[in-house]
Structure formats: C-alpha cells, structure tokens
Scaffold this motif. Structure first.
Motif, PDB file in Angstrom:
ATOM      1  N   GLY A 154       0.814  -1.215   0.000  1.00 53.14           N
ATOM      2  CA  GLY A 154       0.000   0.000   0.000  1.00 53.14           C
ATOM      3  C   GLY A 154       0.842   1.257   0.000  1.00 53.14           C
ATOM      4  O   GLY A 154       0.557   2.208  -0.739  1.00 53.14           O
ATOM      5  N   ARG A 155       1.901   1.266   0.817  1.00 57.64           N
ATOM      6  CA  ARG A 155       2.767   2.450   0.878  1.00 57.64           C
ATOM      7  C   ARG A 155       3.493   2.671  -0.453  1.00 57.64           C
ATOM      8  O   ARG A 155       3.562   3.789  -0.962  1.00 57.64           O
ATOM      9  N   THR A 156       4.021   1.592  -1.025  1.00 57.78           N
ATOM     10  CA  THR A 156       4.731   1.708  -2.302  1.00 57.78           C
ATOM     11  C   THR A 156       3.774   2.077  -3.428  1.00 57.78           C
ATOM     12  O   THR A 156       4.123   2.834  -4.338  1.00 57.78           O
ATOM     13  N   PHE A 157       2.557   1.536  -3.371  1.00 60.32           N
ATOM     14  CA  PHE A 157       1.541   1.863  -4.380  1.00 60.32           C
ATOM     15  C   PHE A 157       1.280   3.359  -4.410  1.00 60.32           C
ATOM     16  O   PHE A 157       1.193   3.970  -5.485  1.00 60.32           O
ATOM     17  N   ARG A 158       1.171   3.972  -3.249  1.00 57.20           N
ATOM     18  CA  ARG A 158       0.908   5.416  -3.197  1.00 57.20           C
ATOM     19  C   ARG A 158       2.087   6.210  -3.753  1.00 57.20           C
ATOM     20  O   ARG A 158       1.894   7.226  -4.429  1.00 57.20           O
ATOM     21  N   VAL A 159       3.318   5.751  -3.479  1.00 58.23           N
ATOM     22  CA  VAL A 159       4.498   6.440  -4.003  1.00 58.23           C
ATOM     23  C   VAL A 159       4.535   6.367  -5.525  1.00 58.23           C
ATOM     24  O   VAL A 159       4.760   7.366  -6.211  1.00 58.23           O
ATOM     25  N   LEU A 160       4.288   5.178  -6.070  1.00 58.99           N
ATOM     26  CA  LEU A 160       4.302   5.009  -7.519  1.00 58.99           C
ATOM     27  C   LEU A 160       3.217   5.858  -8.187  1.00 58.99           C
ATOM     28  O   LEU A 160       3.442   6.485  -9.217  1.00 58.99           O
ATOM     29  N   LYS A 161       2.041   5.861  -7.589  1.00 56.75           N
ATOM     30  CA  LYS A 161       0.922   6.617  -8.162  1.00 56.75           C
ATOM     31  C   LYS A 161       1.226   8.113  -8.190  1.00 56.75           C
ATOM     32  O   LYS A 161       0.828   8.820  -9.120  1.00 56.75           O
ATOM     33  N   ASP A 162       1.960   8.597  -7.189  1.00 60.37           N
ATOM     34  CA  ASP A 162       2.271  10.018  -7.116  1.00 60.37           C
ATOM     35  C   ASP A 162       3.488  10.396  -7.964  1.00 60.37           C
ATOM     36  O   ASP A 162       3.545  11.500  -8.510  1.00 60.37           O
ATOM     37  N   ARG A 163       4.460   9.483  -8.080  1.00 58.62           N
ATOM     38  CA  ARG A 163       5.730   9.819  -8.728  1.00 58.62           C
ATOM     39  C   ARG A 163       5.779   9.489 -10.217  1.00 58.62           C
ATOM     40  O   ARG A 163       6.559  10.101 -10.954  1.00 58.62           O
ATOM     41  N   LEU A 164       5.014   8.496 -10.655  1.00 62.85           N
ATOM     42  CA  LEU A 164       5.016   8.134 -12.072  1.00 62.85           C
ATOM     43  C   LEU A 164       3.875   8.867 -12.762  1.00 62.85           C
ATOM     44  O   LEU A 164       2.706   8.617 -12.482  1.00 62.85           O
ATOM     45  N   VAL A 165       4.205   9.758 -13.670  1.00 69.08           N
ATOM     46  CA  VAL A 165       3.185  10.596 -14.300  1.00 69.08           C
ATOM     47  C   VAL A 165       2.378   9.788 -15.308  1.00 69.08           C
ATOM     48  O   VAL A 165       2.815   8.757 -15.809  1.00 69.08           O
ATOM     49  N   GLY A 166       1.171  10.288 -15.570  1.00 65.65           N
ATOM     50  CA  GLY A 166       0.331   9.688 -16.598  1.00 65.65           C
ATOM     51  C   GLY A 166      -0.500   8.519 -16.142  1.00 65.65           C
ATOM     52  O   GLY A 166      -1.072   7.811 -16.957  1.00 65.65           O
ATOM     53  N   LEU A 167      -0.597   8.289 -14.825  1.00 65.91           N
ATOM     54  CA  LEU A 167      -1.359   7.153 -14.310  1.00 65.91           C
ATOM     55  C   LEU A 167      -2.697   7.630 -13.759  1.00 65.91           C
ATOM     56  O   LEU A 167      -2.779   8.675 -13.101  1.00 65.91           O
ATOM     57  N   SER A 168      -3.734   6.867 -14.021  1.00 61.05           N
ATOM     58  CA  SER A 168      -5.057   7.158 -13.477  1.00 61.05           C
ATOM     59  C   SER A 168      -5.720   5.841 -13.098  1.00 61.05           C
ATOM     60  O   SER A 168      -6.555   5.326 -13.842  1.00 61.05           O
ATOM     61  N   PRO A 169      -5.321   5.256 -11.936  1.00 58.81           N
ATOM     62  CA  PRO A 169      -5.868   3.956 -11.540  1.00 58.81           C
ATOM     63  C   PRO A 169      -7.381   3.993 -11.399  1.00 58.81           C
ATOM     64  O   PRO A 169      -7.947   4.945 -10.860  1.00 58.81           O
ATOM     65  N   LEU A 170      -8.026   2.960 -11.891  1.00 57.03           N
ATOM     66  CA  LEU A 170      -9.477   2.871 -11.799  1.00 57.03           C
ATOM     67  C   LEU A 170      -9.876   2.285 -10.456  1.00 57.03           C
ATOM     68  O   LEU A 170      -9.165   1.463  -9.882  1.00 57.03           O
ATOM     69  N   ALA A 171     -11.021   2.720  -9.952  1.00 61.05           N
ATOM     70  CA  ALA A 171     -11.542   2.153  -8.715  1.00 61.05           C
ATOM     71  C   ALA A 171     -12.033   0.728  -8.978  1.00 61.05           C
ATOM     72  O   ALA A 171     -12.452   0.392 -10.089  1.00 61.05           O
ATOM     73  N   VAL A 172     -11.955  -0.090  -7.940  1.00 60.88           N
ATOM     74  CA  VAL A 172     -12.427  -1.463  -8.069  1.00 60.88           C
ATOM     75  C   VAL A 172     -13.946  -1.450  -8.235  1.00 60.88           C
ATOM     76  O   VAL A 172     -14.667  -0.831  -7.458  1.00 60.88           O
ATOM     77  N   VAL A 173     -14.437  -2.113  -9.268  1.00 60.73           N
ATOM     78  CA  VAL A 173     -15.877  -2.195  -9.524  1.00 60.73           C
ATOM     79  C   VAL A 173     -16.409  -3.436  -8.813  1.00 60.73           C
ATOM     80  O   VAL A 173     -16.002  -4.561  -9.107  1.00 60.73           O
TER      81      VAL A 173
END
Length: 282
Positions: A154-173
């Motif tokens: 979870g901690r690494t996921f947040r870092v990657l989402k903030d630091r790697l540009v161009g990402l827009s993770p979708l919410a779990v349906v």
C-alpha cells in the motif's frame, strides 16, 4: 548546450512523425507523455515505454550517422525479475496487464524508486497495473501470492501513483468482484445474475455503507448462493473472496434482516429456484 537541446528536439519530432500510432496498443494518433523524472516517452493510453522505438525510428529516418555515445552516459535497461511471471500465473493476469506491470517496474527502477524495496515495488507495480486496466484483483490476493506485507504494498503503491506521471488507476468495480467470486464458486449462470441483482439492490438501499467492495461482493454472493438453492459454506466463500468468515456473516446478518424489502421479484427473476425461504437464519 543549445545545440544539444535542438538536436534532441529534432530527434523527438522526427520520431513522432515516424510513429503515428503506438507500436503496442495501436492507438492513433499516438499520445505520448514525457516523464521528466526518467527521461522516458511512453504511451498515455497503454503506458508502454516507446522511447527506444522512437529513437530507432528517428535514427533510421536520418541520413546523418549517429554520433557514438560515451559508455559512461549509456543507461542499461533494467532486467525484469522472473518472479513477476510466477505471480501472474495464479492470479490469472492477462498478458497486456503483465506487460504494463513490467513497464511500470522499469520506470520505477529508472526513477530510482526501488531503494532496496524491490519486492514491494514489484508487487505494487502488479497491483497498479491491475487497477490501471480495471482488473478485479484485490490487495489481499496480491499479498498472498507475492508474500509481501499489505502495508508495504500500500505504501509503495501510493508512491508510484504520485511519482510516475500519466497514471489514473481505476476504482475497483464491485460488480466485477461479484461475478468473479460467483464463478470461482462454480455458481450457475442464473445464480450469478441473481447475485448481481442482489448487489444492485444492496447498493440502492445503502445497506452495507462503509464496507469494502470485497466484503460487500462476498456477502452478496453468499446470500445469492443460498437464495438459488446452491448453498456454499461461509468458509468456502471467505476463501474465494479473501475475507474472513466473521466479515461475511456480519454483512449477511444485515442483509437477512432486510430480506423482505431487499429481495423483490426483480431480484429473484433470473433463477426459477430462487426463494427467500431458502435463506438460513444468521
């Protein structure tokens, strides 16, 4: 310095003219994003790195020989750990999502985001790729198969989402989770449709507000299995969904209490065997 900047700009422009479509997802026209942290160019649609392909295309279209690059300035391409393929098999990850996880891992390594956390970065890249493609894979499943603690992912996921540009993770349906859990439990097609309608009714009546999508989906599948005379033990449903029996039973207790208003004829319609009398008391 100005000469180098002009050369880089002309190379990139020539490369973009050479590639009107993304070589991986075939998106046309190609929408390229420049990651200033790593210096890479990648497709905004599929997240695939196209830097090497673009440079090769530009070089091949130019009549001037490319000047040799000093060895000290050459950047090695990060190698992918073989663990990724091993993780993808039991999780039933499609090739496109696995390829995206590889791209995200290489970008994370190029941006020096690993720093001794390679297992957690690898697991987080896989989870991020699933979210990016809308693939219903829970964090608990990723933890189980990668053996990386949930907190680290979870901690690494947040870092990657903030630091790697161009990402827009979708919410779990949650509907995707309902279908996935129901099929994992070998429920019939009619029972799967009932489970989906149960979930829709639960959402409309706001019965399980505040609970995770995984817990809600598991409770709806558990109820639908009994409703359609295809009962599954709470332990079996809990194992398939990756939640505890206590979680399922607590949610089922709320659904059972509202069963008369929840399970309207519309919800029961897909399966002729569906009957509220089939539900066991909590």
């Amino acid at each position: 310095m100005a000469t180098a900047t002009t050369s880089t700009t002309s190379t990139t422009t020539a490369a973009m003219r050479a590639y009107g479509v993304c070589p991986d997802c075939r998106q046309a026209p190609a929408s390229l994003i420049h990651d200033f942290t790593t210096g890479d160019l990648f497709c905004a649609h599929c997240q695939s790195s196209v830097s090497q392909r673009l440079v090769q295309a530009a070089d091949s279209s130019s009549s001037e020989p490319a000047s040799p690059t000093p060895r000290s300035r050459q950047r090695s391409v990060p190698r992918m750990p073989c663990d990724l393929a091993q993780y993808c098999v039991p999780l039933d990850i499609p090739p496109a999502t696995e390829a995206l996880a590889q791209t995200l891992y290489r970008r994370a390594e190029a941006a020096q985001l690993l720093r001794g956390r390679k297992p957690s970065v690898l697991a987080a890249c896989l989870f991020l790729a699933c979210r990016q493609h809308g693939l219903p894979r829970t964090l608990k499943e990723i933890c189980h198969h990668t053996r990386v603690p949930r907190r680290d992912i979870g901690r690494t996921f947040r870092v990657l989402k903030d630091r790697l540009v161009g990402l827009s993770p979708l919410a779990v349906v949650a509907e995707d989770l309902v279908s996935r859990f129901a099929h994992a439990l070998s429920l019939g097609a009619a029972a799967v449709q009932c489970a989906l309608r149960v979930h829709e009714a639960v959402r409309e009546r706001d019965l399980l507000a505040g609970r995770s999508p995984v817990s809600v989906a598991a409770a709806c599948v558990f109820l639908a299995a009994y409703l359609c005379a295809q009962p599954r033990l709470s332990a079996v449903v809990a194992r398939a969904a990756g939640v505890s029996e206590v979680t399922i039973r607590a949610a089922y207790r709320l659904l059972y209490a509202d069963r008369v208003h929840l399970l309207l004829p519309y919800v029961l319609a897909p399966d002729p065997l569906a009957d509220i009398a089939n539900l066991p008391p909590p």
